[in-house]
Each structure stands twice: as structure tokens, then as C-alpha cells.
Scaffold this motif. Structure first.
Motif, PDB file in Angstrom:
ATOM      1  N   ILE A  60       0.870  -1.180   0.000  1.00 61.28           N
ATOM      2  CA  ILE A  60       0.000   0.000   0.000  1.00 61.28           C
ATOM      3  C   ILE A  60       0.902   1.223   0.000  1.00 61.28           C
ATOM      4  CG2 ILE A  60      -1.789   1.283   1.247  1.00 61.28           C
ATOM      5  CD1 ILE A  60      -2.395  -1.469   2.686  1.00 61.28           C
ATOM      6  N   ILE A  61       0.709   2.108  -0.961  1.00 62.42           N
ATOM      7  CA  ILE A  61       1.488   3.343  -1.043  1.00 62.42           C
ATOM      8  C   ILE A  61       0.569   4.506  -0.701  1.00 62.42           C
ATOM      9  CG2 ILE A  61       3.097   4.694  -2.426  1.00 62.42           C
ATOM     10  CD1 ILE A  61       3.782   1.664  -2.236  1.00 62.42           C
ATOM     11  N   VAL A  62       0.935   5.281   0.315  1.00 58.93           N
ATOM     12  CA  VAL A  62       0.188   6.479   0.697  1.00 58.93           C
ATOM     13  C   VAL A  62       0.973   7.685   0.208  1.00 58.93           C
ATOM     14  CG1 VAL A  62      -0.770   7.834   2.593  1.00 58.93           C
ATOM     15  CG2 VAL A  62      -0.794   5.325   2.711  1.00 58.93           C
ATOM     16  N   ALA A  63       0.356   8.451  -0.693  1.00 60.31           N
ATOM     17  CA  ALA A  63       1.055   9.555  -1.352  1.00 60.31           C
ATOM     18  C   ALA A  63       0.285  10.854  -1.179  1.00 60.31           C
ATOM     19  CB  ALA A  63       1.230   9.252  -2.842  1.00 60.31           C
ATOM     20  N   THR A  75      -3.908   9.627   6.846  1.00 61.36           N
ATOM     21  CA  THR A  75      -4.219   8.479   6.000  1.00 61.36           C
ATOM     22  C   THR A  75      -3.382   7.271   6.384  1.00 61.36           C
ATOM     23  OG1 THR A  75      -4.741  10.035   4.221  1.00 61.36           O
ATOM     24  CG2 THR A  75      -4.485   7.717   3.616  1.00 61.36           C
ATOM     25  N   GLN A  76      -2.105   7.471   6.677  1.00 59.57           N
ATOM     26  CA  GLN A  76      -1.259   6.375   7.146  1.00 59.57           C
ATOM     27  C   GLN A  76      -1.819   5.759   8.422  1.00 59.57           C
ATOM     28  OE1 GLN A  76       2.407   8.968   6.991  1.00 59.57           O
ATOM     29  NE2 GLN A  76       3.348   6.954   6.730  1.00 59.57           N
ATOM     30  N   SER A  85       5.817   2.785   9.024  1.00 58.27           N
ATOM     31  CA  SER A  85       5.462   3.413   7.743  1.00 58.27           C
ATOM     32  C   SER A  85       6.225   4.715   7.534  1.00 58.27           C
ATOM     33  CB  SER A  85       3.952   3.664   7.688  1.00 58.27           C
ATOM     34  OG  SER A  85       3.567   4.197   6.445  1.00 58.27           O
ATOM     35  N   PRO A  86       7.552   4.662   7.518  1.00 61.37           N
ATOM     36  CA  PRO A  86       8.322   5.899   7.324  1.00 61.37           C
ATOM     37  C   PRO A  86       8.240   6.385   5.878  1.00 61.37           C
ATOM     38  CG  PRO A  86       9.795   4.029   7.413  1.00 61.37           C
ATOM     39  CD  PRO A  86       8.431   3.495   7.742  1.00 61.37           C
ATOM     40  N   TRP A  87       8.616   7.622   5.692  1.00 53.94           N
ATOM     41  CA  TRP A  87       8.657   8.275   4.390  1.00 53.94           C
ATOM     42  C   TRP A  87       9.844   7.704   3.629  1.00 53.94           C
ATOM     43  CZ3 TRP A  87       9.945  14.247   4.109  1.00 53.94           C
ATOM     44  CH2 TRP A  87       9.998  14.647   2.760  1.00 53.94           C
ATOM     45  N   VAL A 128       3.086   8.865  15.736  1.00 59.97           N
ATOM     46  CA  VAL A 128       2.682   9.088  14.346  1.00 59.97           C
ATOM     47  C   VAL A 128       3.624  10.021  13.583  1.00 59.97           C
ATOM     48  CG1 VAL A 128       0.265   8.611  14.864  1.00 59.97           C
ATOM     49  CG2 VAL A 128       1.081  10.968  14.965  1.00 59.97           C
ATOM     50  N   ALA A 129       4.371  10.863  14.286  1.00 56.52           N
ATOM     51  CA  ALA A 129       5.278  11.799  13.612  1.00 56.52           C
ATOM     52  C   ALA A 129       6.506  11.072  13.098  1.00 56.52           C
ATOM     53  CB  ALA A 129       5.702  12.899  14.582  1.00 56.52           C
TER      54      ALA A 129
END
Length: 299
Positions: free
Chosen positions: A33-36, A46-47, A67-69, A239-240
Motif C-alpha cells: 500500500i502506497i500512501v502519497a 491516511t497512514q 510506515s516511514p517516508w 505518528v510523527a
């Protein structure tokens, strides 16, 4: 049946903060899953929703860790690739890249979230004015770093807005245009920040349907609680990015207000009209109207 044409990477996008070349070495899995999004458009929210769906409302799950960038320069490239390679669960990967700088997998699922540019800028202003000295120190010494740090913005949001519109907004328009152009692809879901604000439960169910994640109703109250802004604000370090370590005030600073239209009492009528006209020119009427208001019915 018409043939589906899948996006092909056209270029690299490298700057002080990010490097698209990491996608060239990223090994996809079929259920990724890619969150963009463009920056500060609702990516973290969204993440968090995706993670809560994947882990049945588990409040101990930290998207800062799982889920890091991916295209961020911190931590180093190899560490980031190994982190994702070692994950055994279904992965959720974050990016801020436009489509033409991204490796696009026909088998993965993509969620793109958008937000009115004015709201993004107000959030970005808080974001970058609270970068810590440690962030700049680490980025200055990051692997492959060959770009100078951008100047810190003026203390006046009005001045920053005008600078952004005149000098930096093209990257925003391009990001939106690139994802809008492929909106008909079967593995892409377009979301809007307003949809999350106005109907978070309905939007979460829509995301679950798209990702083919059955919701276990016993966990539904927990999912809703852990995706609320208040809970995320109270648990900002979960979350950050990098658990908020690179912002003054930590995760509490990163998760700021989560509200729209803070610009309404600052920008003049003429400035708002100029922005809206620019949006129409840059994006076309359909996309500009969607960017302004949201709504599920994407043309």
C-alpha cells in the motif's frame, strides 16, 4: 476491453529533504500500500487509518516505526530499504513524490490524498518553522546530500504565503496534476482531506473496501478512536516521522491543529481570488474544483 497504460518513471527528483532514486532499489510486494500526497495534505492521517485497519485498532502500533517516508533522506538509504524488507505484515509506504518521479507498480494499491493549497501552506509554515537544529545537522551530513538547506521562512505567514505562491507552488501543482491524470487506474484511490474531516467513518470504510481489508466490527470503536485528531495529537510521537525527534516540541508540534481555512482571516478577498484563478489555470476546472471542496465522485 481497452488496454491499461501504467505510469513509467520519467525522471529523478532530489532536494535537500528527499531523493527519488531510492525507489529504483525498492522491491515491491503484490499487497503493498502506497500512501502519497503533496506535503501536509493529510498523509499522516491516511497512514494512521491504513495502519489501524491493518492491525485491528491496535493503539500501540506506531506508523513512525512501520510506515516511514521512503524517499526522505533520513535515516540512510540502506537502513530504510532494510526496514521495509524485514517487515512481515502488509506494508504501508509513504511518499511525497509526483507520479513521474515514482516507480509505479501495477500490483500495489495507491492512496493519494489532497488538500486545498492554502490549507497545506498554513500547515507547512508551522512544520518548517519548528524544524530543530538537529534535523539540519543530520540532513547536512546525509548520504548523497548535495543540496543546500532552504532558508527558514519569515515569521509572518502572509509573507511566506506570497513567497510560496510566487516561488515554490509549481511543485505542488505538478504533484496534484500527476496523480489526477491517472485517477482512472484501478489500483489508485483519490481522497481529500475534507472527506476525512466531514465523514471520517465513511471514508475509513471506503479505504477498507479499496484495500480489501474486512473490518472486524468489534474493533471498529478502537479504529475510530485511534484515527481521531485528538488521539493522534495526544500520541504525536507514535505518528510523527522519526517519532517527532526532529521538531521543536516533538510529535506534539508535528500534529498541529488539523483544521482548514485558517487562511480565511488572513488573506484578502483579492488574494483568495488570485489563488483560485491560478488553481483553475494550473489544474483545469474539474481538478481545481475537487481540490477546493473534495467529494467522492471523481470525474
Amino acid at each position: 476491453m481497452s488496454e491499461t497504460f501504467w505510469p513509467v518513471k520519467q525522471r529523478e527528483q532530489q532536494c535537500y529533504f528527499s531523493d527519488s532514486t531510492i525507489w529504483n532499489d525498492f522491491v515491491f510486494r503484490d499487497d503493498d500500500i502506497i500512501v502519497a500526497s503533496a506535503p501536509k495534505a493529510g498523509t499522516t492521517w491516511t497512514q494512521q487509518i491504513v495502519a489501524q485497519l491493518l492491525f485491528n485498532g491496535d493503539g500501540d502500533v506506531s506508523i513512525a516505526d512501520i510506515s516511514p517516508w521512503l524517499d526522505f533522506r533520513l535515516p540512510d538509504r540502506q537502513t530504510m530499504l532494510e526496514l521495509y524488507a524485514c517487515q512481515q505484515h502488509r506494508r504501508a509506504i509513504k511518499t511525497h513524490l509526483p507520479v513521474d518521479a515514482l516507480v509505479y507498480s501495477p500490483k500495489a494499491k495507491y492512496i493519494y490524498v489532497a488538500r486545498d493549497g492554502r490549507d497545506c501552506v498554513w500547515s507547512i509554515f508551522n512544520h518548517i518553522t519548528n524544524y530543530s537544529d538537529e534535523l539540519y545537522r543530520q540532513l547536512d551530513s546525509a548520504e548523497g546530500q548535495n543540496a543546500a538547506a532552504p532558508p527558514k521562512p519569515s515569521a509572518a505567514i502572509e509573507q511566506y504565503w506570497r513567497q510560496w505562491l510566487a516561488e515554490e507552488s509549481e511543485a505542488f501543482w505538478h504533484n496534484i496534476r500527476s496523480w489526477w491524470a491517472i485517477r482512472s487506474l484501478p489500483n489508485l484511490l483519490l481522497l481529500h482531506f475534507n472527506d476525512l474531516k466531514q465523514d471520517m467513518p465513511g471514508t475509513i470504510r471506503r479505504i477498507a473496501d479499496f484495500l480489501q481489508i474486512p473490518i472486524q466490527e468489534a474493533y471498529w470503536p478502537d479504529i475510530l478512536q485511534h484515527c481521531s485528531f485528538d488521539w493522534m495529537k495526544q500520541n504525536g510521537n507514535k505518528v510523527a516521522p522519526l517519532r517527532g525527534a526532529l521538531w521543536q516540541g516533538g510529535g506534539d508540534t508535528f500534529i498541529h491543529k488539523g483544521v482548514n481555512r485558517r487562511w480565511a482571516d488572513v488573506l484578502s478577498v483579492q488574494e483568495c481570488v488570485a489563488y483560485e484563478q491560478r488553481t483553475q489555470r494550473e489544474l483545469g476546472a474539474e481538478c481545481a474544483n475537487w481540490l477546493s471542496a473534495g467529494g467522492w465522485q471523481i470525474p
